[in-house]
Design a protein around this motif. Structure first.
Motif, PDB file in Angstrom:
ATOM      1  N   LYS A   1       2.816   1.706  -3.270  1.00 32.23           N
ATOM      2  CA  LYS A   1       1.939   2.255  -4.317  1.00 32.23           C
ATOM      3  C   LYS A   1       1.741   3.754  -4.112  1.00 32.23           C
ATOM      4  CE  LYS A   1      -2.414   1.571  -6.696  1.00 32.23           C
ATOM      5  NZ  LYS A   1      -3.612   0.748  -6.853  1.00 32.23           N
ATOM      6  N   GLN A   2       1.551   4.168  -2.875  1.00 31.35           N
ATOM      7  CA  GLN A   2       1.392   5.594  -2.574  1.00 31.35           C
ATOM      8  C   GLN A   2       2.652   6.359  -2.950  1.00 31.35           C
ATOM      9  OE1 GLN A   2       2.979   7.620  -0.072  1.00 31.35           O
ATOM     10  NE2 GLN A   2       1.672   9.378  -0.462  1.00 31.35           N
TER      11      GLN A   2
ATOM     12  N   GLU B   1      -6.271  -2.381   3.848  1.00 32.05           N
ATOM     13  CA  GLU B   1      -5.525  -2.097   2.621  1.00 32.05           C
ATOM     14  C   GLU B   1      -5.686  -0.657   2.115  1.00 32.05           C
ATOM     15  OE1 GLU B   1      -6.317  -5.085  -0.331  1.00 32.05           O
ATOM     16  OE2 GLU B   1      -5.807  -6.713   1.034  1.00 32.05           O
ATOM     17  N   LYS B   2      -6.056   0.258   3.001  1.00 33.98           N
ATOM     18  CA  LYS B   2      -6.192   1.677   2.657  1.00 33.98           C
ATOM     19  C   LYS B   2      -5.534   2.515   3.738  1.00 33.98           C
ATOM     20  CE  LYS B   2      -9.184   1.249  -0.857  1.00 33.98           C
ATOM     21  NZ  LYS B   2      -9.075   1.817  -2.177  1.00 33.98           N
TER      22      LYS B   2
ATOM     23  N   VAL C   1      -5.371   4.422  -2.835  1.00 37.49           N
ATOM     24  CA  VAL C   1      -4.846   3.859  -1.583  1.00 37.49           C
ATOM     25  C   VAL C   1      -5.400   4.556  -0.338  1.00 37.49           C
ATOM     26  CG1 VAL C   1      -2.723   3.015  -2.659  1.00 37.49           C
ATOM     27  CG2 VAL C   1      -2.747   5.273  -1.591  1.00 37.49           C
TER      28      VAL C   1
ATOM     29  N   VAL D   1       0.849  -1.203   0.000  1.00 39.71           N
ATOM     30  CA  VAL D   1       0.000   0.000   0.000  1.00 39.71           C
ATOM     31  C   VAL D   1       0.878   1.246   0.000  1.00 39.71           C
ATOM     32  CG1 VAL D   1      -1.674   1.362   1.336  1.00 39.71           C
ATOM     33  CG2 VAL D   1      -1.971  -1.118   1.116  1.00 39.71           C
TER      34      VAL D   1
END
Length: 112
Positions: free
Chosen positions: A9-10, A103-104, A25, A6
């Motif tokens: 990706k951010q 997942e966020k 995300v 996560v």
């Protein structure tokens, strides 16, 4: 996704100034907080989108250089230098504490 994925990706979306990927995300109730006084800087998904959209538009050379990362339970602590923020030539040092749920990213605390 793992919490590491996560945050990766951010970070990639941040360096690419990719608002659409960045927003995938974040939790709908995302809060961005100034760690030193606990003041809420951003409250909610739309405020977050607006802040990053403006930042990316005003920062064509924006990128982060990661110095160190610590993972602790559902938190990822990142010590980093930011370059190109709002067109600045100066590097800015900061520590970011990401809290991840389902997942966020649900909360970001910033130490500057």
């Amino acid at each position: 996704m793992t919490i590491e994925q996560v945050i990766e990706k951010q970070m990639q979306a941040f360096d690419n100034r990719d608002i659409e990927s960045m927003m995938t995300v974040f939790n709908n109730d995302i809060k961005i907080i100034n760690f030193s006084d606990n003041k809420i800087l951003i409250d909610g998904f739309e405020e977050c989108r607006e802040m990053y959209s403006v930042l990316f538009k005003n920062s064509p050379k924006l990128y982060a250089e990661i110095i160190n990362t610590i993972i602790f339970e559902n938190k990822v602590i990142v010590h980093e230098f930011i370059f190109g923020r709002n067109g600045s030539d100066k590097k800015m040092e900061q520590v970011i504490i990401f809290e991840v749920e389902n997942e966020k990213i649900s909360k970001i605390s910033i130490i500057r």
